[in-house]
Design a protein around this motif. Structure first.
Motif, PDB file in Angstrom:
ATOM      1  N   GLN A   1      -7.935   1.202  -4.554  1.00 35.15           N
ATOM      2  CA  GLN A   1      -7.992   2.839  -4.611  1.00 35.15           C
ATOM      3  C   GLN A   1      -6.358   3.468  -4.965  1.00 35.15           C
ATOM      4  O   GLN A   1      -5.725   3.119  -4.180  1.00 35.15           O
ATOM      5  CB  GLN A   1      -8.163   3.602  -3.564  1.00 35.15           C
TER       6      GLN A   1
ATOM      7  N   THR B   1      -2.595   5.141  -1.241  1.00 32.59           N
ATOM      8  CA  THR B   1      -3.396   4.091  -1.851  1.00 32.59           C
ATOM      9  C   THR B   1      -4.166   3.437  -0.648  1.00 32.59           C
ATOM     10  O   THR B   1      -3.879   3.516   0.265  1.00 32.59           O
ATOM     11  CB  THR B   1      -2.600   3.068  -2.627  1.00 32.59           C
ATOM     12  N   SER B   2      -5.075   2.643  -0.978  1.00 26.72           N
ATOM     13  CA  SER B   2      -5.870   1.865  -0.028  1.00 26.72           C
ATOM     14  C   SER B   2      -6.767   0.721  -0.734  1.00 26.72           C
ATOM     15  O   SER B   2      -6.880   0.527  -1.651  1.00 26.72           O
ATOM     16  CB  SER B   2      -6.867   3.005   0.587  1.00 26.72           C
TER      17      SER B   2
ATOM     18  N   VAL C   1     -10.782  -1.082   6.012  1.00 26.90           N
ATOM     19  CA  VAL C   1     -10.119  -0.335   5.125  1.00 26.90           C
ATOM     20  C   VAL C   1      -8.608  -0.181   5.722  1.00 26.90           C
ATOM     21  O   VAL C   1      -8.301   0.108   6.715  1.00 26.90           O
ATOM     22  CB  VAL C   1     -10.815   1.232   5.338  1.00 26.90           C
ATOM     23  N   ALA C   2      -7.762  -0.661   4.439  1.00 26.75           N
ATOM     24  CA  ALA C   2      -6.519  -0.583   4.800  1.00 26.75           C
ATOM     25  C   ALA C   2      -6.026   0.567   3.951  1.00 26.75           C
ATOM     26  O   ALA C   2      -6.288   0.793   3.180  1.00 26.75           O
ATOM     27  CB  ALA C   2      -5.723  -1.943   4.341  1.00 26.75           C
ATOM     28  N   PRO C   3      -4.716   1.164   4.714  1.00 36.52           N
ATOM     29  CA  PRO C   3      -4.135   0.690   5.980  1.00 36.52           C
ATOM     30  C   PRO C   3      -4.753   1.253   7.317  1.00 36.52           C
ATOM     31  O   PRO C   3      -3.849   0.762   8.323  1.00 36.52           O
ATOM     32  CB  PRO C   3      -2.612   1.390   5.607  1.00 36.52           C
ATOM     33  N   ARG C   4      -5.921   1.782   7.378  1.00 40.43           N
ATOM     34  CA  ARG C   4      -6.280   2.087   8.484  1.00 40.43           C
ATOM     35  C   ARG C   4      -6.269   1.315   9.438  1.00 40.43           C
ATOM     36  O   ARG C   4      -6.060   0.932  10.719  1.00 40.43           O
ATOM     37  CB  ARG C   4      -7.647   2.990   8.525  1.00 40.43           C
TER      38      ARG C   4
ATOM     39  N   LEU D   1       0.779  -1.223   0.186  1.00 31.98           N
ATOM     40  CA  LEU D   1      -0.007  -0.075  -0.133  1.00 31.98           C
ATOM     41  C   LEU D   1       0.772   1.277  -0.060  1.00 31.98           C
ATOM     42  O   LEU D   1       1.120   2.049   1.056  1.00 31.98           O
ATOM     43  CB  LEU D   1      -1.021  -0.038   1.380  1.00 31.98           C
TER      44      LEU D   1
ATOM     45  N   PRO E   1      -2.184   0.348  -5.381  1.00 35.59           N
ATOM     46  CA  PRO E   1      -1.870  -0.698  -4.446  1.00 35.59           C
ATOM     47  C   PRO E   1      -1.643  -2.118  -5.178  1.00 35.59           C
ATOM     48  O   PRO E   1      -2.079  -2.226  -6.175  1.00 35.59           O
ATOM     49  CB  PRO E   1      -2.988  -0.672  -3.472  1.00 35.59           C
TER      50      PRO E   1
ATOM     51  N   SER F   1      -3.463   5.946  -6.100  1.00 34.81           N
ATOM     52  CA  SER F   1      -3.163   7.330  -5.432  1.00 34.81           C
ATOM     53  C   SER F   1      -3.474   8.416  -6.496  1.00 34.81           C
ATOM     54  O   SER F   1      -3.777   7.895  -7.842  1.00 34.81           O
ATOM     55  CB  SER F   1      -1.771   7.605  -5.037  1.00 34.81           C
TER      56      SER F   1
ATOM     57  N   THR G   1     -10.299  -1.257   0.484  1.00 35.61           N
ATOM     58  CA  THR G   1     -11.670  -1.442   1.067  1.00 35.61           C
ATOM     59  C   THR G   1     -12.327  -2.707   0.968  1.00 35.61           C
ATOM     60  O   THR G   1     -12.464  -3.115  -0.017  1.00 35.61           O
ATOM     61  CB  THR G   1     -12.513  -0.279   0.670  1.00 35.61           C
TER      62      THR G   1
END
Length: 846
Positions: free
Chosen positions: A826, A769-770, A794-797, A765, A834, A828, A772
């Motif tokens: 997603q 980028t992410s 949701v990554a990286p959260r 990531l 990602p 950037s 979900t």
């Protein structure tokens, strides 16, 4: 039985001219052939002489030659194989060693007649004297005379004149008119297959010699077979195989024809007993040995002194209710059918966002003059489907482009799944949005006939019949004229994006629709009339006005969505001109507007708040300039221009988006002008396909033009019907700017109420980028399509693992047998993607 029979040659007796009437004695010159030499002695009985019928060929056509069970040859005479000599009173016979012979048969002649082998039945010749020459049959072995009492010739055979004294070639007899013939050949076949049968000439008898080798079945393990002269082949006695070692099992191995010994294996698991020095660690259990598969049973199954290594359940024990599935690296491969806007990159080892959709590369061309939308295959450059859109009552064939009451389809937008939305503006009537599936797998078999009924050419099906037309929904009040169509960046519920459309003529509302059925889910009031719209990766939907001098945006990612700000056009850079037409965005998030009557293009950078102007004054003439506008995957901006006049001129202008000058003007000297043929009028929409070609549509004439930047070639195609559109009709801008893609996988847990304990993933990531993760659960696989989507992580959260069942429960949803996991990737704002390497699910069925 193997037979060696000594036979004499056939004696052919013929007549000779001038022979005396009365013949007698062997001193007369007979017509007998010399007897043949004796045959060679039989071959030594050391092997089979016959393995196939061809080995027994005796060169006599009328015999059937076969191998017998002992490997010898049998020859069977077949009279029917002898040809007919056309003499009615002779009989064809096959003689062993001699072949076919024609034997006279007097019984086939009338009473008092004789059969002559050469001419057939004949009357005895009439005669009148004792030595009447008419009685001469020209054979040495007959005594010929005239019977004066009957006046007929008579012939007395004298067999003694024919004998050659040999026993083995049979008995010779004398036949009138034929001479000496062989008959009664002795048969030496004793009917015993393993004896060698031969005729002994000196002893004048048949002899039979038993031969054991003819009984040999070449199997060592059943002992040597012998030949009995009367009873034939007799079975042997099996050998005794015993090496005297208690740790071996002795047997006769028929595969190699010898005794063999193998290590003792009491549990028959193919591993020698440990007590005898073998590698088996349990001589009483055939499931335990060094090559056994380890199973979770708290036992060392493979003799490596470790228990249950590598076979415990994903839960770390022997719980049979535990289920685990892994997709991607070290698991099942990512399915092509699960990818939407993503692709597997082998170099990077996982799924990445791609600017290409998983469906074919389509142009979605609105035929404004007939209330239809066409699907063109960009690679093949041909139409492959046409669909009726809008309301049936608004179908206005041949009327374009502002007439009422008509559907007048115009703006289109494509989502991440490749599905398309088209807004029918609805002049003087209700405006609508129609959704059409981009992939046949998303069409709906509404008539339940087991197939998808849909258009595959330029002929549309009736309203309601095409099963790839998913829905048509009314939007806004009647007559409000829908002049915008866009798909936003989506959310966890609908990662493919939400469609938006807005009113231009009556009211200024902007409507967000549910992608599933077209219901309006949000309404946002605007301070101006929307004319064009484009979405960006930050969740905003940018809206342009035609002649109200401003740009604005909606925060579509907010809940609920809200209007952000009104941004005036830079009229000071444009000599007071304040209008714009088409709208697009580049990968960096900059907004580009076609200038229309201002004879320029505008660029706006949301990060800096700066404008730039692209001066096109010297490149076009007349009062109209920019129409549709797009950006290709290389960052090059293409703008259609249509100069109103007597010929409605047509062309394109192109420049690099990197030439953006904050607060400045881009010189026309760096702008490329691409002219169309003079017959092309009313340039409108412009879009890029995934191969880099640029497509230009026309609303005044019917041409579609493909421009290839690499070669600067222009190719014209017909078939469209006055295309009045100024939006992203290929979907390339959204794929490039939004930078999202999805992957979905369905899991069948095999039980009604599983517990989805852990969802884990492996991914790269980069900043910005992410990933979900959204889950749906249902009792059936079909039910997943309408099940509620629940955000899980949701990554990286969020960090793995996460509890899916807990997330479902918090959303009021139950954990059912089937689970669908949808992962949204997603990229950037700089296009960095990602990389999803794998994800896995652990669940329990109680």
């Amino acid at each position: 039985m193997r037979r060696f029979v000594l036979l004499a040659a056939v004696i052919v007796v013929g007549g000779c001219e001038g022979s005396p009437v009365v013949r007698g004695g062997r001193d007369a010159a007979p017509d007998l052939a010399s007897p043949p030499p004796p045959p060679p002695p039989p071959p030594p009985p050391d092997a089979r002489v016959c393995n196939a019928a061809v080995d027994c060929d005796d060169s006599i056509p009328c015999t059937t030659d076969t191998c017998n069970a002992a490997g010898g040859c049998d020859h069977t005479p077949v009279d029917s194989m002898c040809p007919d000599d056309t003499v009615a009173c002779t009989v064809a016979q096959c003689q062993l060693g001699r072949g076919c012979e024609q034997v006279p048969d007097d019984t086939r002649c009338a009473a008092g007649q004789f059969c002559r082998g050469d001419t057939g039945c004949f009357e005895r010749p009439a005669c009148s004297a004792v030595n009447d020459p008419r009685c001469d049959d020209r054979q040495e072995c007959t005594e010929d005379r005239c019977n004066l009492a009957t006046g007929r010739c008579e012939y007395e055979p004298r067999d003694a004149m024919c004998t050659d004294g040999r026993f083995c070639n049979g008995e010779e007899v004398c036949t009138p008119f034929r001479g000496c013939l062989l008959q009664s050949v002795p048969s030496c076949d004793d009917g015993v297959a393993c004896t060698l049968d031969q005729c002994n000439e000196m002893g004048r008898r048949c002899e039979h010699f038993p031969e054991d080798r003819l009984c040999d079945n070449r199997s060592f393990c059943d002992g040597p077979e012998t030949c009995h002269p009367v009873m034939g082949c007799q079975a042997g006695m099996a050998p005794r195989c015993d090496d005297g070692n208690d740790c071996t099992v002795d047997r006769c191995d028929s595969a190699v024809n010898r005794c063999a010994s193998t290590p003792r294996d009491r549990d028959m698991d193919n591993h020698a007993d440990a007590l005898c020095g073998g590698d088996d660690c349990d001589d009483t259990n055939r499931d335990v040995h060094p090559r056994a598969t380890e199973v979770c049973n708290r036992r060392d199954d493979n003799c490596n002194m470790m228990v249950d290594e590598g076979v415990t359940s994903p839960c770390g024990d022997c719980d049979a209710t535990c289920r685990r599935a892994r997709v991607g690296s070290m698991g099942t491969a990512f399915r092509d059918t699960g990818r939407r806007g993503t692709e597997f990159n082998a170099m990077r080892g996982g799924l990445v966002v791609t600017e290409e959709t998983t469906v074919n590369d389509f142009l979605w061309v609105p035929n404004t003059a007939e209330s239809t939308l066409s699907r063109w295959d960009a690679a093949m450059a041909r139409e492959i489907g046409r669909y009726r859109v809008g309301l049936p009552a608004g179908e206005c064939n041949g009327r374009c482009c502002y007439e009422s009451p008509c559907n007048q389809p115009s703006r289109v937008a494509v989502d991440t799944n490749g599905d398309v939305y088209v807004a029918s503006r609805g002049f003087g009537m209700q405006g609508t949005v129609t959704k059409i599936a981009g992939d046949r797998r998303d069409c709906v078999d509404r008539n339940m006939n087991g197939m998808i009924d849909t258009s595959t050419n330029s002929t549309p099906m009736p309203y309601g019949a095409d099963e790839c037309v998913l829905w048509t929904a009314p939007v806004g009040p009647s007559g409000c004229v829908l002049r915008t169509m866009v798909v936003d960046s989506g959310d966890a519920m609908f990662p493919q994006g939400y469609p938006w459309s807005g009113c231009y003529s009556s009211g200024t509302n902007f409507y967000r629709l549910n992608p599933t059925d077209g219901r309006i889910v949000n309404t946002v009031a605007l301070p101006f009339s929307p004319y064009g719209a484009v979405g960006t990766a930050d969740g905003r939907v940018w809206i342009s006005t035609l002649d109200q001098g401003a740009l604005g945006y909606i925060n579509a990612a907010a809940s609920p969505p809200t209007f952000g700000a009104r941004i005036p056009y830079p009229t000071g850079m444009r000599s007071g001109c304040g209008n714009a037409y088409g709208i697009t965005a580049d990968r960096t998030g900059r907004i580009w507007l076609a200038g229309w009557t201002c004879r320029d293009a505008l660029g706006f950078d949301p990060r800096s708040g700066q404008w730039t102007r692209v001066d096109t004054t010297s490149l076009v003439t007349g009062g109209t300039s920019g129409r549709g506008i797009t950006v290709d995957s290389t960052g090059r901006v293409y703008m259609a221009h249509s100069t109103r006049g007597t010929d409605e001129g047509s062309g394109m202008l192109a420049w690099d988006s990197a030439m953006f000058i904050p607060g400045g003007t881009v010189s026309p000297f760096v702008v490329e002008r691409i002219a169309m043929p003079s017959s092309h009028s009313g340039a409108a929409g412009v879009g890029a396909d995934r191969s880099g070609n640029i497509w230009l549509a026309h609303w005044y004439t019917s041409q579609l033009v493909r421009y290839t930047p690499r070669t600067r070639a222009l190719t014209t195609f017909t078939g469209a019907n006055r295309v009045y559109t100024y939006s992203d009709f290929t979907g390339s801008v959204r794929r490039s700017v939004i930078g999202t893609g999805t992957y979905e996988e369905d899991f069948d847990l095999g039980c009604a109420t599983p517990e989805f304990r852990e969802l884990s993933w492996e991914a790269d990531l980069p900043t910005g980028t992410s990933l979900t993760f959204v889950a749906r659960s249902a009792d059936t696989a079909a039910g997943l399509a309408t099940a509620t989507s629940v955000p899980v992580a949701v990554a990286p959260r969020d960090s793995p693992p996460v509890n899916v069942s807990r997330a479902l429960m918090m959303a009021g949803q139950a954990s059912r047998q089937f689970l669908r996991v949808v992962v949204t990737l997603q990229a950037s704002d700089r296009g960095v993607t990602p990389v999803l390497r794998s994800f896995s699910l652990i669940a329990n069925c109680r």
